[in-house]
Design an enzyme around this catalytic site. Structure first.
Site, PDB file in Angstrom:
ATOM      1  N   GLY A 114       0.824  -1.209   0.000  1.00 43.76           N
ATOM      2  CA  GLY A 114       0.000   0.000   0.000  1.00 43.76           C
ATOM      3  C   GLY A 114       0.856   1.255   0.000  1.00 43.76           C
ATOM      4  O   GLY A 114       1.913   1.308  -0.640  1.00 43.76           O
ATOM      5  N   SER A 143       5.276  -5.691  -1.535  1.00 41.87           N
ATOM      6  CA  SER A 143       5.530  -4.261  -1.628  1.00 41.87           C
ATOM      7  C   SER A 143       5.916  -3.703  -0.246  1.00 41.87           C
ATOM      8  O   SER A 143       6.867  -4.168   0.373  1.00 41.87           O
ATOM      9  CB  SER A 143       4.295  -3.560  -2.203  1.00 41.87           C
ATOM     10  OG  SER A 143       4.559  -2.209  -2.494  1.00 41.87           O
ATOM     11  N   MET A 144       5.176  -2.717   0.256  1.00 37.82           N
ATOM     12  CA  MET A 144       5.530  -2.096   1.529  1.00 37.82           C
ATOM     13  C   MET A 144       5.406  -3.065   2.697  1.00 37.82           C
ATOM     14  O   MET A 144       6.091  -2.909   3.709  1.00 37.82           O
ATOM     15  CB  MET A 144       4.638  -0.871   1.766  1.00 37.82           C
ATOM     16  CG  MET A 144       5.249   0.143   2.721  1.00 37.82           C
ATOM     17  SD  MET A 144       6.820   0.738   2.091  1.00 37.82           S
ATOM     18  CE  MET A 144       7.591   1.344   3.579  1.00 37.82           C
ATOM     19  N   HIS A 168       9.329  -4.752  -4.916  1.00 35.29           N
ATOM     20  CA  HIS A 168       9.441  -3.981  -6.155  1.00 35.29           C
ATOM     21  C   HIS A 168       9.670  -2.524  -5.800  1.00 35.29           C
ATOM     22  O   HIS A 168       9.604  -2.132  -4.639  1.00 35.29           O
ATOM     23  CB  HIS A 168       8.205  -4.163  -7.051  1.00 35.29           C
ATOM     24  CG  HIS A 168       6.926  -3.648  -6.460  1.00 35.29           C
ATOM     25  ND1 HIS A 168       5.697  -3.822  -7.053  1.00 35.29           N
ATOM     26  CD2 HIS A 168       6.661  -2.942  -5.322  1.00 35.29           C
ATOM     27  CE1 HIS A 168       4.749  -3.272  -6.329  1.00 35.29           C
ATOM     28  NE2 HIS A 168       5.309  -2.724  -5.276  1.00 35.29           N
ATOM     29  N   ASP A 217       8.397  -6.664 -10.338  1.00 31.36           N
ATOM     30  CA  ASP A 217       7.816  -7.483  -9.269  1.00 31.36           C
ATOM     31  C   ASP A 217       8.661  -8.738  -9.081  1.00 31.36           C
ATOM     32  O   ASP A 217       8.843  -9.528 -10.017  1.00 31.36           O
ATOM     33  CB  ASP A 217       6.381  -7.874  -9.608  1.00 31.36           C
ATOM     34  CG  ASP A 217       5.428  -6.685  -9.547  1.00 31.36           C
ATOM     35  OD1 ASP A 217       5.875  -5.592  -9.156  1.00 31.36           O
ATOM     36  OD2 ASP A 217       4.249  -6.869  -9.888  1.00 31.36           O
TER      37      ASP A 217
END
Length: 246
Positions: A114, A143-144, A168, A217
């Site tokens: 997010g 991700s985060m 990523h 990714d």
């Protein structure tokens, strides 16, 4: 267990905790109809709640299961990371740290990632508090969320065998005047450079390697994440690291 109410108003079969509450005369009870039969208060259908008696209280009630787990110092990041979720997680961690900074906080992660800024707020709080934060990946930490996973206390960044990690580079979109777009682009590149440095410190990988791996990714299995340095080890069924101390 079934959550379908029977004619006497008690779920059947009942878990041991509920049976104990039902036999406790101090449990809050509700009357059904005009009869004199009383029964334990029903759990709302569709809402994950558990029976809980607040210490020092004579009655018991159904409480949100996540609020109950907070009392055991277990926190969940189980959805997209945004300002609202970040503020909730930060608030819980600050409270638990002020209550007892000698006990660890267990942060379970199953999130698609997010907002980078919201994730960095959680990261800063993890570094700010005195309690060690044990991060545990189950499902997907993307991700985060992968960054927060790697930010746990050294030696206590864990993952379940079937979990996955995805890393990523940060993404962003800008609209408006040309100068505004240039400002936004500079900020994104600045954030990316900071993330690269912090990923490098947390994993032991070189910054050049991190830049290469973040380009697209990049999905990793639990064991691959351990080899990369995002976590410290993969949990097995007999591990005790996630067991709460008495």
């Amino acid at each position: 267990p079934s959550f379908v109410p029977r004619s006497n108003g008690i779920v059947s079969p009942m878990p041991k905790s509920v049976r104990a509450l039902a036999s406790n005369p101090n449990v809050r009870r509700t009357e059904h109809g005009s009869g004199s039969n009383n029964s334990i208060k029903m759990m709302p259908i569709g809402v994950p709640k558990v029976a809980y008696r607040v210490p020092g209280s004579q009655g018991a009630d159904w409480v949100d299961i996540y609020n109950r787990l907070y009392r055991e110092r277990i926190v969940f990041i189980g959805s997209e990371i945004d300002d609202e979720l970040a503020n909730q997680v930060i608030g819980v961690m600050l409270y638990l740290d002020s209550e007892d900074s000698d006990k660890p906080i267990y942060l379970y992660i199953n999130s698609p990632g997010g907002s980078v800024i919201s994730g960095l707020a959680i990261y800063d709080c993890m570094q700010h508090i005195e309690s060690e934060v044990i991060t545990i990946n189950l499902g997907l930490a993307a991700s985060m969320a992968s960054f927060i996973l790697a930010a746990g206390s050294k030696g206590k960044r864990l993952a379940l065998p079937s979990s996955r990690v995805m890393i990523h580079q940060p993404m962003g979109g800008a609209r408006g005047q040309a100068e505004d777009i240039k400002v936004e682009a500079r900020q994104i590149m600045r954030i990316r450079d900071n993330l690269v440095k912090m990923y490098s410190m947390m994993t032991g990988q070189t910054q050049d390697q991190i830049v290469k791996d973040l380009d697209r990714d990049n999905y990793l299995s639990a064991q691959e994440a351990a080899d990369y340095g995002l976590i410290d080890r993969v949990l097995e069924s007999d591990d005790e690291d996630t067991q709460m101390s008495g």
